[in-house]
Design a protein around this motif. Structure first.
Motif, mmCIF file in Angstrom:
data_model
loop_
_atom_site.group_PDB
_atom_site.id
_atom_site.type_symbol
_atom_site.label_atom_id
_atom_site.label_comp_id
_atom_site.label_asym_id
_atom_site.label_seq_id
_atom_site.Cartn_x
_atom_site.Cartn_y
_atom_site.Cartn_z
ATOM 1 N N UNK A 35 0.690 -1.270 0.012
ATOM 2 C CA UNK A 35 0.012 0.025 -0.034
ATOM 3 C C UNK A 35 0.787 1.384 0.063
ATOM 4 N N UNK A 36 2.088 1.272 0.710
ATOM 5 C CA UNK A 36 2.842 2.401 0.583
ATOM 6 C C UNK A 36 3.564 2.530 -0.632
ATOM 7 N N UNK A 37 3.936 1.372 -1.354
ATOM 8 C CA UNK A 37 4.360 1.495 -2.872
ATOM 9 C C UNK A 37 3.464 2.244 -3.725
ATOM 10 N N UNK A 95 -0.664 4.784 1.593
ATOM 11 C CA UNK A 95 -0.076 5.190 3.006
ATOM 12 C C UNK A 95 1.158 5.785 3.151
ATOM 13 N N UNK A 96 1.325 6.200 4.200
ATOM 14 C CA UNK A 96 2.828 6.818 4.604
ATOM 15 C C UNK A 96 3.732 5.943 4.999
ATOM 16 N N UNK A 97 4.984 6.002 5.158
ATOM 17 C CA UNK A 97 6.170 5.256 5.756
ATOM 18 C C UNK A 97 5.814 5.353 7.224
ATOM 19 N N UNK A 108 4.015 6.191 -11.237
ATOM 20 C CA UNK A 108 5.292 6.789 -10.914
ATOM 21 C C UNK A 108 5.619 5.675 -9.698
ATOM 22 N N UNK A 109 6.879 5.458 -9.654
ATOM 23 C CA UNK A 109 7.247 4.630 -8.521
ATOM 24 C C UNK A 109 8.714 5.111 -7.929
ATOM 25 N N UNK A 110 8.646 5.300 -6.513
ATOM 26 C CA UNK A 110 9.737 5.813 -5.834
ATOM 27 C C UNK A 110 9.816 4.910 -4.680
ATOM 28 N N UNK A 111 10.908 4.346 -4.465
ATOM 29 C CA UNK A 111 11.273 3.369 -3.497
ATOM 30 C C UNK A 111 11.028 3.957 -2.048
ATOM 31 N N UNK A 112 10.197 3.364 -1.388
ATOM 32 C CA UNK A 112 9.880 3.778 -0.215
ATOM 33 C C UNK A 112 10.955 3.829 0.856
ATOM 34 N N UNK A 113 11.145 4.732 1.756
ATOM 35 C CA UNK A 113 12.180 5.157 2.807
ATOM 36 C C UNK A 113 12.354 3.897 3.714
ATOM 37 N N UNK A 114 11.348 3.275 3.918
ATOM 38 C CA UNK A 114 11.859 2.134 4.938
ATOM 39 C C UNK A 114 12.304 1.089 4.162
#
Length: 279
Positions: A94-96, A100-102, A258-264
């Protein structure tokens, strides 16, 4: 048995992962407690039906234990429960998808970890210790043997075993989301879960039961348990987040998203890289 195709399962999983972060703290704790207890009861059943079998039937014993253990995950997913290993796949997905947020992922994992531990230890103490279901005859011997085997694994062994475990458990959750009826969901849950148990991979919530059960019986220490908890937790996180959630996100996401690697995920990969590079 009707079922959804993988790209549709991803949409369902994203929806479920998002929903998990909307529960109140009390809901999450209750459902997490239930899931921890369900997994522990499945493990307790496994011990009770295999402990008295002859050592000559060790291979058959492993198979029999593996066939009954999945009751814990079946109850969790069908009756209702929040299980850490499943959330290690659904919530990061869901974060990807930027639903939701990290911080919501981290908060969910922490709350579910605590509540799963409470449920598993409840079963270990009251049913295993007080009632004596893991502290008499062959049942004590089996419990201690299992716990000892898990604790003697090195950090790297426990970590890699944890990856294998949640690669399968998260697959079971994924398949259950894809089935449209109860029979299909049970079949989807049962086979991958049976496989991880028969292989002997380490599951962080299952360990929350069997190792404390051995501790309550006077064996091992909580420090030894913690030293096992950390690598298994990290391995399970990688198995669910990277090998299922991230893999299927890259495979099935719409190309215009668009995809951005979650910080987690970045943090987990960096920590593991540093650990293996400099250890």
């Amino acid at each position: 048995m009707a079922y959804s195709k993988p790209d549709k399962i991803m949409e369902i999983t994203i929806e479920n992962g998002t929903k998990k972060t909307t529960y109140s703290p009390l809901q999450t704790v209750i459902l997490g407690f239930e899931a921890g207890a369900f997994i522990a009861l499945g493990y307790l059943l496994c011990i009770r039906v295999t402990a008295s079998l002859s050592i000559n039937l060790e291979g058959l014993s492993s198979l029999i234990g593996a066939t009954v253990f999945p009751i814990g995950l079946i109850l969790t997913l069908l009756a209702g429960g929040e299980l850490l290993t499943g959330n290690m796949m659904a919530v990061p997905l869901a974060r990807m998808a930027k639903k939701v947020t990290t911080s919501m992922v981290i908060y969910n994992w922490i709350l579910v970890t605590i509540s799963n531990f409470l449920g598993a230890v409840f079963v270990a103490y009251f049913f295993g210790h007080i009632v004596g279901l893991t502290e008499t005859g062959p049942y004590l011997e089996k419990t201690v043997s299992i716990a000892e085997h898990k604790l003697e694994a090195s950090f790297h062994q426990a970590f890699i075993s944890g990856i294998g475990c949640n690669w399968l458990v998260a697959s079971a959750v994924w398949l259950s989301y894809g089935a449209n009826d109860m029979t299909g969901k049970i079949a989807g849950i049962w086979f991958p879960t049976m496989a991880f148990v028969a292989i002997g991979f380490q599951h962080v919530v299952a360990n929350m039961f069997v190792i404390p059960a051995a501790i309550f019986a006077g064996h091992f220490s909580w420090l030894q348990y913690f030293n096992n908890f950390v690598p298994v937790f990290l391995g399970n996180a990688v198995g669910g987040t990277v090998f299922i959630a991230m893999a299927y996100w890259h495979a099935y996401r719409k190309k215009n998203v668009p995809y951005q690697e979650p910080k987690i995920v970045q943090s987990i990969i960096k920590t593991l890289f540093d650990r293996f590079l400099y250890s």
